[in-house]
Structures are given as structure tokens and as C-alpha cells.
Write a protein that holds these residues in place. Structure first.
Motif, PDB file in Angstrom:
ATOM      1  N   ILE A  97       0.854  -1.192   0.000  1.00  0.00           N
ATOM      2  CA  ILE A  97       0.000   0.000   0.000  1.00  0.00           C
ATOM      3  C   ILE A  97       0.886   1.238   0.000  1.00  0.00           C
ATOM      4  O   ILE A  97       1.818   1.354   0.795  1.00  0.00           O
ATOM      5  CB  ILE A  97      -0.932   0.007   1.220  1.00  0.00           C
ATOM      6  CG1 ILE A  97      -1.901  -1.178   1.136  1.00  0.00           C
ATOM      7  CG2 ILE A  97      -1.695   1.332   1.321  1.00  0.00           C
ATOM      8  CD1 ILE A  97      -2.735  -1.398   2.380  1.00  0.00           C
ATOM      9  N   THR A  98       0.581   2.159  -0.911  1.00  0.00           N
ATOM     10  CA  THR A  98       1.382   3.387  -1.016  1.00  0.00           C
ATOM     11  C   THR A  98       0.599   4.634  -0.626  1.00  0.00           C
ATOM     12  O   THR A  98       1.188   5.701  -0.483  1.00  0.00           O
ATOM     13  CB  THR A  98       1.921   3.561  -2.443  1.00  0.00           C
ATOM     14  OG1 THR A  98       0.827   3.608  -3.357  1.00  0.00           O
ATOM     15  CG2 THR A  98       2.866   2.424  -2.806  1.00  0.00           C
ATOM     16  N   GLY A  99      -0.716   4.528  -0.475  1.00  0.00           N
ATOM     17  CA  GLY A  99      -1.503   5.691  -0.085  1.00  0.00           C
ATOM     18  C   GLY A  99      -2.979   5.396  -0.150  1.00  0.00           C
ATOM     19  O   GLY A  99      -3.404   4.275  -0.383  1.00  0.00           O
ATOM     20  N   GLY A 100      -3.758   6.457   0.071  1.00  0.00           N
ATOM     21  CA  GLY A 100      -5.202   6.327   0.013  1.00  0.00           C
ATOM     22  C   GLY A 100      -5.840   6.735   1.310  1.00  0.00           C
ATOM     23  O   GLY A 100      -5.210   7.328   2.186  1.00  0.00           O
ATOM     24  N   GLY A 101      -7.109   6.415   1.427  1.00  0.00           N
ATOM     25  CA  GLY A 101      -7.885   6.794   2.597  1.00  0.00           C
ATOM     26  C   GLY A 101      -8.608   5.618   3.192  1.00  0.00           C
ATOM     27  O   GLY A 101      -8.129   4.489   3.135  1.00  0.00           O
ATOM     28  N   SER A 102      -9.811   5.866   3.708  1.00  0.00           N
ATOM     29  CA  SER A 102     -10.547   4.809   4.396  1.00  0.00           C
ATOM     30  C   SER A 102     -11.246   3.848   3.445  1.00  0.00           C
ATOM     31  O   SER A 102     -11.544   2.722   3.817  1.00  0.00           O
ATOM     32  CB  SER A 102     -11.572   5.427   5.349  1.00  0.00           C
ATOM     33  OG  SER A 102     -12.506   6.206   4.622  1.00  0.00           O
ATOM     34  N   SER A 103     -11.525   4.274   2.205  1.00  0.00           N
ATOM     35  CA  SER A 103     -12.234   3.372   1.299  1.00  0.00           C
ATOM     36  C   SER A 103     -11.516   3.114  -0.019  1.00  0.00           C
ATOM     37  O   SER A 103     -11.804   2.134  -0.695  1.00  0.00           O
ATOM     38  CB  SER A 103     -13.636   3.902   1.009  1.00  0.00           C
ATOM     39  OG  SER A 103     -13.556   5.157   0.368  1.00  0.00           O
ATOM     40  N   THR A 104     -10.580   3.969  -0.402  1.00  0.00           N
ATOM     41  CA  THR A 104      -9.841   3.789  -1.652  1.00  0.00           C
ATOM     42  C   THR A 104      -8.351   3.771  -1.343  1.00  0.00           C
ATOM     43  O   THR A 104      -7.844   4.667  -0.661  1.00  0.00           O
ATOM     44  CB  THR A 104     -10.158   4.913  -2.655  1.00  0.00           C
ATOM     45  OG1 THR A 104     -11.569   4.923  -2.891  1.00  0.00           O
ATOM     46  CG2 THR A 104      -9.433   4.706  -3.972  1.00  0.00           C
ATOM     47  N   LEU A 105      -7.664   2.756  -1.848  1.00  0.00           N
ATOM     48  CA  LEU A 105      -6.235   2.599  -1.579  1.00  0.00           C
ATOM     49  C   LEU A 105      -5.450   2.527  -2.878  1.00  0.00           C
ATOM     50  O   LEU A 105      -5.930   2.001  -3.884  1.00  0.00           O
ATOM     51  CB  LEU A 105      -5.975   1.319  -0.777  1.00  0.00           C
ATOM     52  CG  LEU A 105      -6.560   1.267   0.629  1.00  0.00           C
ATOM     53  CD1 LEU A 105      -6.324  -0.105   1.246  1.00  0.00           C
ATOM     54  CD2 LEU A 105      -5.949   2.354   1.502  1.00  0.00           C
ATOM     55  N   PHE A 106      -4.237   3.037  -2.831  1.00  0.00           N
ATOM     56  CA  PHE A 106      -3.274   2.936  -3.929  1.00  0.00           C
ATOM     57  C   PHE A 106      -2.279   1.854  -3.535  1.00  0.00           C
ATOM     58  O   PHE A 106      -1.726   1.878  -2.437  1.00  0.00           O
ATOM     59  CB  PHE A 106      -2.569   4.269  -4.167  1.00  0.00           C
ATOM     60  CG  PHE A 106      -3.516   5.366  -4.538  1.00  0.00           C
ATOM     61  CD1 PHE A 106      -3.901   5.548  -5.856  1.00  0.00           C
ATOM     62  CD2 PHE A 106      -4.050   6.199  -3.574  1.00  0.00           C
ATOM     63  CE1 PHE A 106      -4.799   6.544  -6.204  1.00  0.00           C
ATOM     64  CE2 PHE A 106      -4.949   7.200  -3.903  1.00  0.00           C
ATOM     65  CZ  PHE A 106      -5.322   7.377  -5.230  1.00  0.00           C
ATOM     66  N   VAL A 107      -2.080   0.898  -4.440  1.00  0.00           N
ATOM     67  CA  VAL A 107      -1.246  -0.259  -4.132  1.00  0.00           C
ATOM     68  C   VAL A 107      -0.276  -0.493  -5.281  1.00  0.00           C
ATOM     69  O   VAL A 107      -0.647  -0.367  -6.453  1.00  0.00           O
ATOM     70  CB  VAL A 107      -2.110  -1.521  -3.892  1.00  0.00           C
ATOM     71  CG1 VAL A 107      -1.254  -2.704  -3.471  1.00  0.00           C
ATOM     72  CG2 VAL A 107      -3.207  -1.251  -2.859  1.00  0.00           C
ATOM     73  N   GLU A 108       0.956  -0.825  -4.938  1.00  0.00           N
ATOM     74  CA  GLU A 108       1.955  -1.222  -5.928  1.00  0.00           C
ATOM     75  C   GLU A 108       2.204  -2.718  -5.798  1.00  0.00           C
ATOM     76  O   GLU A 108       2.000  -3.292  -4.726  1.00  0.00           O
ATOM     77  CB  GLU A 108       3.274  -0.484  -5.702  1.00  0.00           C
ATOM     78  CG  GLU A 108       3.208   0.990  -5.997  1.00  0.00           C
ATOM     79  CD  GLU A 108       4.542   1.684  -5.801  1.00  0.00           C
ATOM     80  OE1 GLU A 108       5.474   1.091  -5.196  1.00  0.00           O
ATOM     81  OE2 GLU A 108       4.655   2.837  -6.249  1.00  0.00           O
ATOM     82  N   GLY A 109       2.658  -3.323  -6.885  1.00  0.00           N
ATOM     83  CA  GLY A 109       2.977  -4.737  -6.844  1.00  0.00           C
ATOM     84  C   GLY A 109       4.218  -5.055  -7.652  1.00  0.00           C
ATOM     85  O   GLY A 109       4.583  -4.321  -8.573  1.00  0.00           O
ATOM     86  N   GLU A 110       4.845  -6.143  -7.282  1.00  0.00           N
ATOM     87  CA  GLU A 110       5.996  -6.682  -8.017  1.00  0.00           C
ATOM     88  C   GLU A 110       5.769  -8.164  -8.234  1.00  0.00           C
ATOM     89  O   GLU A 110       5.273  -8.853  -7.338  1.00  0.00           O
ATOM     90  CB  GLU A 110       7.296  -6.528  -7.218  1.00  0.00           C
ATOM     91  CG  GLU A 110       7.816  -5.141  -7.091  1.00  0.00           C
ATOM     92  CD  GLU A 110       9.197  -5.122  -6.421  1.00  0.00           C
ATOM     93  OE1 GLU A 110       9.620  -6.155  -5.840  1.00  0.00           O
ATOM     94  OE2 GLU A 110       9.830  -4.073  -6.471  1.00  0.00           O
ATOM     95  N   LEU A 111       6.153  -8.648  -9.401  1.00  0.00           N
ATOM     96  CA  LEU A 111       6.115 -10.078  -9.707  1.00  0.00           C
ATOM     97  C   LEU A 111       7.542 -10.515  -9.997  1.00  0.00           C
ATOM     98  O   LEU A 111       8.187  -9.988 -10.898  1.00  0.00           O
ATOM     99  CB  LEU A 111       5.207 -10.357 -10.915  1.00  0.00           C
ATOM    100  CG  LEU A 111       5.130 -11.816 -11.366  1.00  0.00           C
ATOM    101  CD1 LEU A 111       4.461 -12.683 -10.295  1.00  0.00           C
ATOM    102  CD2 LEU A 111       4.384 -11.924 -12.688  1.00  0.00           C
ATOM    103  N   ARG A 112       8.025 -11.476  -9.212  1.00  0.00           N
ATOM    104  CA  ARG A 112       9.395 -11.965  -9.358  1.00  0.00           C
ATOM    105  C   ARG A 112       9.421 -13.476  -9.563  1.00  0.00           C
ATOM    106  O   ARG A 112       8.601 -14.203  -9.021  1.00  0.00           O
ATOM    107  CB  ARG A 112      10.226 -11.636  -8.120  1.00  0.00           C
ATOM    108  CG  ARG A 112      10.513 -10.171  -7.970  1.00  0.00           C
ATOM    109  CD  ARG A 112      11.479  -9.909  -6.806  1.00  0.00           C
ATOM    110  NE  ARG A 112      11.712  -8.493  -6.667  1.00  0.00           N
ATOM    111  CZ  ARG A 112      12.654  -7.820  -7.311  1.00  0.00           C
ATOM    112  NH1 ARG A 112      13.474  -8.468  -8.125  1.00  0.00           N
ATOM    113  NH2 ARG A 112      12.797  -6.520  -7.138  1.00  0.00           N
TER     114      ARG A 112
END
Length: 135
Positions: A97-112
Motif C-alpha cells: 500500500i502506497t496511499g489512500g484513505g478509508s475506502s480507496t487505496l493505492f497499491v503497488e505490486g511486483e512479480l518476481r
């Protein structure tokens, strides 16, 4: 809490495992690649890579409100950048999780790949949904 297997039709079809039991509150989605997961070039199909990332990222969002990682979140946007071919072996996607609030979140992902090769990265926006029993 812990490992989620065979919970959805997609999970049963593809064979991935979702681990939501880490102390870092980051979900991990793992898959042992075989010929069912490869494209005509004998590398991981991009759509399956995106599916693994989406699952890890959505479950990471879920862990922000539910220790089981099962509270539903809806993917509003998902952007995947493919960096290297996914060769047979085990691959794992992880969310953060990189940011957001109580109902909407910004998420990053990596596939290795299991050898450490970074296959793909993703960014996404996820919105908390009502559980099916609350609808």
C-alpha cells in the motif's frame, strides 16, 4: 489467516496460492508455472501475470481492514509494466500500500521469479466493497 487455496474458480483454474499471513501485512500470490501458464513463446502469459499481481495487491488492500485478507476490494484501475520474461519455475507477486484513505487505496505490486528476476511491476487503485452478506 495464513494461506488461501482453492477459494475461487479462478484460483482453482490457475493453481495459485495466496499467502496473507505475513507480519508485514503484504499479501503474496505464488504460482508454480507449467505449460498451462505459458504463451506461444514459452514464457508466462501476460494476462496471468496481471492476475497474480491483481490478487496480491487486492489482498494487500484487504489486509488493511481484515486480518484474514478476505474483505472484498474492487479493482478500479490496474497498470502492469512487463520487464522480463517469466520462465518456468515459481513466481510470486507481492503488494504494498502506497496511499489512500478509508475506502480507496493505492497499491503497488511486483512479480518476481524464484531466481529473483523482476518480471513485472504494477500500480493499482482499489476500493473497499461491502461483503456479500451485507449487500
Amino acid at each position: 489467516m495464513g494461506v488461501i487455496r482453492d477459494e475461487t474458480g479462478t484460483q482453482r483454474l490457475l493453481g495459485y496460492v495466496l499467502d496473507v499471513g505475513g507480519d508485514d501485512r503484504r499479501a503474496r500470490c505464488s504460482l508454480d508455472l507449467d505449460d498451462r501458464h505459458l504463451n506461444r513463446q514459452d514464457i508466462l502469459h501476460g494476462g496471468i501475470a496481471a492476475t497474480l499481481l491483481d490478487n496480491a495487491m487486492g489482498a494487500t488492500a484487504s489486509l488493511s481492514v481484515d486480518d484474514t485478507g478476505r474483505h472484498p476490494f474492487t479493482t478500479l484501475a490496474l497498470t502492469v509494466n512487463y520487464l522480463a520474461p517469466g520462465r518456468p519455475g515459481q513466481v510470486q507477486a507481492i503488494g504494498r500500500i502506497t496511499g489512500g484513505g478509508s475506502s480507496t487505496l493505492f497499491v503497488e505490486g511486483e512479480l518476481r521469479h524464484q531466481d529473483g528476476t523482476l518480471i513485472a511491476t504494477a500500480t493499482g487503485v482499489f476500493r473497499k466493497s461491502r461483503p456479500p452478506e451485507a449487500r
